[in-house]
Design an enzyme around this catalytic site. Structure first.
Site, PDB file in Angstrom:
ATOM      1  N   GLY A  69      -8.466   8.228   1.429  1.00 52.93           N
ATOM      2  CA  GLY A  69      -7.289   8.812   2.070  1.00 52.93           C
ATOM      3  C   GLY A  69      -6.104   8.786   1.105  1.00 52.93           C
ATOM      4  N   ASN A 154       0.389   3.549  11.073  1.00 52.54           N
ATOM      5  CA  ASN A 154      -0.652   2.532  10.949  1.00 52.54           C
ATOM      6  C   ASN A 154      -0.196   1.145  11.393  1.00 52.54           C
ATOM      7  OD1 ASN A 154       0.795   3.296   8.394  1.00 52.54           O
ATOM      8  ND2 ASN A 154       0.083   1.263   7.801  1.00 52.54           N
ATOM      9  N   THR A 240     -18.348  14.775  -9.782  1.00 50.81           N
ATOM     10  CA  THR A 240     -19.602  14.937  -9.038  1.00 50.81           C
ATOM     11  C   THR A 240     -19.434  14.393  -7.623  1.00 50.81           C
ATOM     12  OG1 THR A 240     -20.876  14.769 -11.061  1.00 50.81           O
ATOM     13  CG2 THR A 240     -22.061  14.296  -9.007  1.00 50.81           C
ATOM     14  N   CYS A 327       1.141  -6.185   1.042  1.00 53.59           N
ATOM     15  CA  CYS A 327       1.086  -7.557   0.553  1.00 53.59           C
ATOM     16  C   CYS A 327       1.301  -7.512  -0.947  1.00 53.59           C
ATOM     17  CB  CYS A 327      -0.320  -8.058   0.870  1.00 53.59           C
ATOM     18  SG  CYS A 327      -0.586  -9.757   0.555  1.00 53.59           S
TER      19      CYS A 327
END
Ligand SMILES: Cc1ncc(COP(=O)(O)O)c(C=O)c1O
Length: 384
Positions: A69, A154, A240, A327
């Site tokens: 992501g 999130n 690939t 963090c």
């Protein structure tokens, strides 16, 4: 006790994804090769692309596989900026509550491409301030290269008014990218209906493997690439293709789509049970984020405590949760999301995220809530 309440960080792989991964590992063939081995692998990639397109309501040709992501976010933000930037147009708009996978590439564009970056403020609810955006687009719309806003946050789970944002942006023909990593598979999500230019999803939040994601990019739009090489994926993401992970991503996406409504309603009930129990146990806690929420994310502030202490106490009791924030060097930074919502540094650093999934049960919730009085009073004592 061993209870995992950190599903927004990552969640177990589903059986169908494990099977798809293992099946592909027994196969041979580079999907770019023209011989029969390559063609067989290519067929599996294209079927996976179709499955993901069905799950997010886009065309198969709009799916660009990426390594995460994070990579999809970087590709979209930088690519759309590079496509449109010129001497008069050099303004990147994100929100104050984006994940670091948007925050940091935006900062990179400021540092290395001299872009101006404006972060949209949020209301106390955690929702992006649409009035601010409207004014910005009215006054400086022709200077904006790209707007990037997340579908849901999130840390707090707050769902953002993306359709409204697209409406505002489209008046000035500004492309909108949407980081939908937390929403995909959890709430209804349609690329077609949202009308965004680009959308990010990631496999490991929905029961697929880590290290595979996708950028959904409008058909026919070609943006400058981040990674150059063999020209795979519309020449936007060379390399690939990771066929085993792609096949497993597709299996997880189909699994999530097939049970989305049922799981969302179950997890929403667990969330309600959790919040009611938490409030009864610790009456002065604050629930962060209101308005429309993801089913599984709960963000709580416990005044007079320190997040790292809370995390360790819960961990010692067998409960895995998170501060939700980044963090650095083993210490959690105060959450930029909670601070944007009006928290002070101290109260932002007294907060925890519990993220639930359909794999949790009512008894998980009851067991965790039973720990609250002792964990919170020990954390308060440690903070004196
Ligand atoms: C909102 C959001 N965007 C992007 C990402 C990054 O996704 P990935 O872990 O696939 O790089 C995450 C992961 O935590 C996220 O929650």
């Amino acid at each position: 006790m061993s209870i995992y309440l950190d599903h927004a960080a990552t969640t177990p792989m589903v059986a169908a994804a494990k099977r798809a991964l293992a099946d592909q590992m027994d196969k041979l063939g580079n999907p770019s090769s023209l011989h029969m081995y390559g063609r067989a692998t290519r067929k599996d990639v294209e079927e996976s692309r179709e499955a993901i397109a069905r799950a997010v309501a886009c065309r198969p040709s709009e799916v660009i596989f990426t390594g995460s992501g994070t990579e999809a976010n970087n590709t979209a933000l930088k690519g759309l900026h590079w496509l449109r930037a010129n001497e008069k147009r050099n303004l990147v708009v994100i929100s104050e509550i984006e994940h670091h996978a948007i925050f940091d590439p935006a900062q990179w564009l400021a540092d290395y491409e001299k872009a101006e970056v404006i972060k949209l403020p949020v209301l106390a609810s955690g929702e992006i301030d649409l009035a601010f955006l409207r004014k910005l687009v009215t006054e400086r719309g022709n200077e904006i290269t790209v707007i990037s806003v997340m579908h849901s946050n999130n840390e707090t789970g707050t769902i953002q008014p993306v359709a409204e944002i697209v409406k505002i942006a489209s008046g000035a023909q500004i492309p909108v990218h949407c980081d939908a990593v937390q929403s995909f598979g959890k709430v209804p999500l349609s690329f077609k209906d949202l009308g965004v230019t680009a959308l990010t999803i990631s496999a490991h939040k929905i029961g697929g493997p880590m290290g595979i994601g996708a950028l959904i990019l409008q058909h026919g739009l070609e943006i400058p690439a981040l990674i150059h090489g063999g020209g795979q994926e519309r020449e936007i993401r060379s390399g690939t293709l990771n066929t085993p992970s792609i096949a497993a991503f597709a299996a997880a996406a189909s699994d999530a789509a097939s049970a989305q409504a049922e799981r969302a309603s179950f997890v929403s009930k667990l969330r309600e049970q959790f919040i009611a129990g938490a409030k009864a146990a610790i009456p002065d806690l604050i629930v962060n984020g209101s308005g429309e929420q993801l089913p599984g994310i709960i963000n709580l502030t416990f005044p007079g405590t320190e997040s790292d202490t809370l995390l360790l106490l819960f961990d010692a009791a067998g409960v895995a949760c998170s501060t939700g924030s980044a963090c650095s060097a083993g210490v959690h930074e105060p959450s930029h999301v909670l601070m944007a919502m009006g928290h002070s540094q101290v109260s932002a650093q007294s907060s925890l995220r519990f993220s639930l999934s359909y794999l949790n049960s009512e008894s998980d919730v009851a067991e965790v809530i039973a720990l609250f009085p002792s964990v919170i009073s020990r954390a308060r004592a440690a903070n004196l």
